[in-house]
Design a protein around this motif. Sequence first.
Motif, PDB file in Angstrom:
ATOM      1  N   TRP A 108     -19.320  -0.537 -36.045  1.00  0.00           N
ATOM      2  CA  TRP A 108     -18.844  -0.401 -37.433  1.00  0.00           C
ATOM      3  C   TRP A 108     -17.322  -0.503 -37.493  1.00  0.00           C
ATOM      4  O   TRP A 108     -16.623   0.226 -36.805  1.00  0.00           O
ATOM      5  N   THR A 109     -16.821  -1.433 -38.305  1.00  0.00           N
ATOM      6  CA  THR A 109     -15.355  -1.555 -38.452  1.00  0.00           C
ATOM      7  C   THR A 109     -15.020  -1.879 -39.907  1.00  0.00           C
ATOM      8  O   THR A 109     -14.106  -2.658 -40.173  1.00  0.00           O
ATOM      9  N   ASP A 110     -15.729  -1.291 -40.835  1.00  0.00           N
ATOM     10  CA  ASP A 110     -15.566  -1.643 -42.253  1.00  0.00           C
ATOM     11  C   ASP A 110     -14.371  -0.925 -42.893  1.00  0.00           C
ATOM     12  O   ASP A 110     -14.504  -0.261 -43.920  1.00  0.00           O
ATOM     13  N   VAL A 111     -13.201  -1.026 -42.238  1.00  0.00           N
ATOM     14  CA  VAL A 111     -11.978  -0.418 -42.779  1.00  0.00           C
ATOM     15  C   VAL A 111     -10.815  -1.394 -42.566  1.00  0.00           C
ATOM     16  O   VAL A 111     -10.924  -2.336 -41.790  1.00  0.00           O
ATOM     17  N   ASP A 112      -9.715  -1.156 -43.270  1.00  0.00           N
ATOM     18  CA  ASP A 112      -8.540  -2.017 -43.119  1.00  0.00           C
ATOM     19  C   ASP A 112      -7.509  -1.427 -42.166  1.00  0.00           C
ATOM     20  O   ASP A 112      -6.796  -2.145 -41.484  1.00  0.00           O
ATOM     21  N   VAL A 113      -7.413  -0.073 -42.163  1.00  0.00           N
ATOM     22  CA  VAL A 113      -6.401   0.600 -41.340  1.00  0.00           C
ATOM     23  C   VAL A 113      -7.009   1.883 -40.778  1.00  0.00           C
ATOM     24  O   VAL A 113      -7.726   2.602 -41.489  1.00  0.00           O
ATOM     25  N   ILE A 114      -6.717   2.165 -39.507  1.00  0.00           N
ATOM     26  CA  ILE A 114      -7.126   3.437 -38.911  1.00  0.00           C
ATOM     27  C   ILE A 114      -5.862   4.227 -38.583  1.00  0.00           C
ATOM     28  O   ILE A 114      -4.934   3.710 -37.960  1.00  0.00           O
ATOM     29  N   ILE A 115      -5.832   5.471 -39.044  1.00  0.00           N
ATOM     30  CA  ILE A 115      -4.692   6.356 -38.779  1.00  0.00           C
ATOM     31  C   ILE A 115      -5.207   7.531 -37.953  1.00  0.00           C
ATOM     32  O   ILE A 115      -6.268   8.087 -38.242  1.00  0.00           O
ATOM     33  N   THR A 116      -4.457   7.885 -36.914  1.00  0.00           N
ATOM     34  CA  THR A 116      -4.901   8.986 -36.069  1.00  0.00           C
ATOM     35  C   THR A 116      -3.701   9.769 -35.554  1.00  0.00           C
ATOM     36  O   THR A 116      -2.557   9.507 -35.926  1.00  0.00           O
ATOM     37  N   MET A 117      -3.977  10.765 -34.725  1.00  0.00           N
ATOM     38  CA  MET A 117      -2.918  11.625 -34.181  1.00  0.00           C
ATOM     39  C   MET A 117      -2.843  11.447 -32.664  1.00  0.00           C
ATOM     40  O   MET A 117      -3.824  11.024 -32.045  1.00  0.00           O
ATOM     41  N   PRO A 118      -1.688  11.772 -32.070  1.00  0.00           N
ATOM     42  CA  PRO A 118      -1.521  11.523 -30.624  1.00  0.00           C
ATOM     43  C   PRO A 118      -2.633  12.122 -29.760  1.00  0.00           C
ATOM     44  O   PRO A 118      -3.101  11.488 -28.809  1.00  0.00           O
ATOM     45  N   SER A 119      -3.103  13.318 -30.110  1.00  0.00           N
ATOM     46  CA  SER A 119      -4.106  13.978 -29.268  1.00  0.00           C
ATOM     47  C   SER A 119      -5.462  13.266 -29.274  1.00  0.00           C
ATOM     48  O   SER A 119      -6.299  13.492 -28.410  1.00  0.00           O
ATOM     49  N   PRO A 126     -11.381   3.749 -24.981  1.00  0.00           N
ATOM     50  CA  PRO A 126     -12.585   2.963 -24.650  1.00  0.00           C
ATOM     51  C   PRO A 126     -13.035   2.032 -25.780  1.00  0.00           C
ATOM     52  O   PRO A 126     -13.839   1.129 -25.561  1.00  0.00           O
ATOM     53  N   LEU A 127     -12.528   2.256 -26.996  1.00  0.00           N
ATOM     54  CA  LEU A 127     -12.947   1.417 -28.126  1.00  0.00           C
ATOM     55  C   LEU A 127     -11.983   0.248 -28.360  1.00  0.00           C
ATOM     56  O   LEU A 127     -12.121  -0.490 -29.331  1.00  0.00           O
ATOM     57  N   GLY A 128     -11.014   0.102 -27.452  1.00  0.00           N
ATOM     58  CA  GLY A 128      -9.994  -0.940 -27.598  1.00  0.00           C
ATOM     59  C   GLY A 128     -10.569  -2.334 -27.734  1.00  0.00           C
ATOM     60  O   GLY A 128     -10.071  -3.150 -28.505  1.00  0.00           O
ATOM     61  N   ARG A 129     -11.679  -2.617 -27.009  1.00  0.00           N
ATOM     62  CA  ARG A 129     -12.215  -3.988 -27.064  1.00  0.00           C
ATOM     63  C   ARG A 129     -12.861  -4.286 -28.415  1.00  0.00           C
ATOM     64  O   ARG A 129     -13.026  -5.445 -28.806  1.00  0.00           O
ATOM     65  N   ILE A 130     -13.241  -3.219 -29.155  1.00  0.00           N
ATOM     66  CA  ILE A 130     -13.797  -3.425 -30.509  1.00  0.00           C
ATOM     67  C   ILE A 130     -12.647  -3.472 -31.522  1.00  0.00           C
ATOM     68  O   ILE A 130     -12.591  -4.347 -32.380  1.00  0.00           O
ATOM     69  N   LEU A 131     -11.723  -2.513 -31.404  1.00  0.00           N
ATOM     70  CA  LEU A 131     -10.656  -2.392 -32.409  1.00  0.00           C
ATOM     71  C   LEU A 131      -9.522  -3.389 -32.205  1.00  0.00           C
ATOM     72  O   LEU A 131      -8.956  -3.894 -33.177  1.00  0.00           O
ATOM     73  N   GLY A 132      -9.180  -3.677 -30.940  1.00  0.00           N
ATOM     74  CA  GLY A 132      -8.049  -4.567 -30.634  1.00  0.00           C
ATOM     75  C   GLY A 132      -8.134  -5.927 -31.312  1.00  0.00           C
ATOM     76  O   GLY A 132      -7.237  -6.322 -32.064  1.00  0.00           O
ATOM     77  N   ARG A 134      -9.659  -6.900 -33.817  1.00  0.00           N
ATOM     78  CA  ARG A 134      -9.661  -6.832 -35.289  1.00  0.00           C
ATOM     79  C   ARG A 134      -8.338  -6.294 -35.843  1.00  0.00           C
ATOM     80  O   ARG A 134      -8.210  -6.083 -37.040  1.00  0.00           O
ATOM     81  N   GLY A 135      -7.392  -6.029 -34.934  1.00  0.00           N
ATOM     82  CA  GLY A 135      -6.093  -5.519 -35.382  1.00  0.00           C
ATOM     83  C   GLY A 135      -6.166  -4.111 -35.944  1.00  0.00           C
ATOM     84  O   GLY A 135      -5.345  -3.701 -36.754  1.00  0.00           O
ATOM     85  N   LEU A 136      -7.160  -3.340 -35.483  1.00  0.00           N
ATOM     86  CA  LEU A 136      -7.357  -1.996 -36.045  1.00  0.00           C
ATOM     87  C   LEU A 136      -6.887  -0.870 -35.123  1.00  0.00           C
ATOM     88  O   LEU A 136      -6.971   0.296 -35.481  1.00  0.00           O
ATOM     89  N   MET A 137      -6.407  -1.210 -33.919  1.00  0.00           N
ATOM     90  CA  MET A 137      -6.013  -0.159 -32.977  1.00  0.00           C
ATOM     91  C   MET A 137      -4.750   0.534 -33.480  1.00  0.00           C
ATOM     92  O   MET A 137      -3.728  -0.106 -33.699  1.00  0.00           O
ATOM     93  N   PRO A 138      -4.806   1.855 -33.698  1.00  0.00           N
ATOM     94  CA  PRO A 138      -3.597   2.567 -34.149  1.00  0.00           C
ATOM     95  C   PRO A 138      -2.473   2.438 -33.127  1.00  0.00           C
ATOM     96  O   PRO A 138      -2.725   2.323 -31.929  1.00  0.00           O
ATOM     97  N   ASN A 139      -1.235   2.481 -33.634  1.00  0.00           N
ATOM     98  CA  ASN A 139      -0.077   2.269 -32.762  1.00  0.00           C
ATOM     99  C   ASN A 139       1.096   3.100 -33.297  1.00  0.00           C
ATOM    100  O   ASN A 139       1.410   3.024 -34.483  1.00  0.00           O
ATOM    101  N   PRO A 140       1.748   3.871 -32.424  1.00  0.00           N
ATOM    102  CA  PRO A 140       2.890   4.677 -32.897  1.00  0.00           C
ATOM    103  C   PRO A 140       3.989   3.824 -33.538  1.00  0.00           C
ATOM    104  O   PRO A 140       4.656   4.255 -34.460  1.00  0.00           O
ATOM    105  N   LYS A 141       4.139   2.561 -33.061  1.00  0.00           N
ATOM    106  CA  LYS A 141       5.203   1.686 -33.600  1.00  0.00           C
ATOM    107  C   LYS A 141       4.976   1.344 -35.065  1.00  0.00           C
ATOM    108  O   LYS A 141       5.910   1.042 -35.790  1.00  0.00           O
TER     109      LYS A 141
END
Length: 229
Positions: A108-119, A126-132, A134-141
Motif C-alpha cells: 500500500w502506497t496510496d499517499v503523496d508524502v510520508i512524515i516521520t520522526m528520527p526514532s 526494510p521498506l526502502g525498496r517499496i518507498l524509494g 516511489r519517492g516516498l522515503m522520508p528524509n531529514p534534508k
Amino acid sequence: MAKLNKNQKEAQAKIEKDKLYSLDEASALIKEITKTKFDASVDLAVRLGVDPRKANQMVRGVVTLPHGTGKDVKVLALVTPDKEADAEKAGADYVGLDEYLAKIKGGWTDVDVIITMPSVMGKLGPLGRILGPRGLMPNPKTGTVTMDIAKAVSEVKAGKIDFKVDKTGIVHAAIGKASFSAEKIAGNAKELLDTLNRLKPAAAKGVYMRSIFMSSTMSPSVQLDPKAV
C-alpha cells in the motif's frame, strides 16, 4: 511521432518559434493553450549546468510555493502514540505506526508524502525498496524526518514541495494548476527559480541555469528566458 490533435495544433501555433518568454508571458500563454477537461498540472523543467554524479554538485531542496500546489496532498504521519494528536490536528490524512508499516509492507502506497520522526526511521529501512522508487522515503534534508511533526504536516499541506536534480541535470517540479491565475503561476515559478539560484553549488562552473521550460499536462512547452528570471 504521434499526430497532434486540433487543440494541440492550435496551442503549437500560438507559441512563437525560437522566442524566449518572460515568466509573466509564459504563465499567461500556458493558461491560454491548456484545453483539458480536467484541471491540468503546470510544470517547470529547469536544466542546470551541474554534474549530478558529483556529490558537491547535487542540487536538492524544498520550497514552499506561496500559492500552494492546487493539489490535495495526502499525508501519512508514521509516529509514536504521543505524537498522534499533533499530526491529526495539523491535518495528516493517515496517522499511526505499526498498522501502516504492515500495510506498506503489503504494497500500500496510496499517499503523496510520508512524515516521520528520527526514532521510527529504523523501522522504515526494510521498506526502502517499496518507498524509494516511489519517492516516498522520508528524509531529514526535506524536513520529512523531524520531531516537529505538526509543523512538517502543515507545511506540506500548505504547498511545500521537495525537488532534486535528476541524473541528466534537470529539475522537474509541479508548480500549480492551470486554473490558477497567471500571476499565481508566475509567483510559484519565481519562488522555485529563486530557491534553485540560492542552491547553486560552488563547484558548478559556467552557466548555471541552462534552459527553463514551462508546460501543462498535454500542452506543448514554452521556453523561458533564463536571463529574465
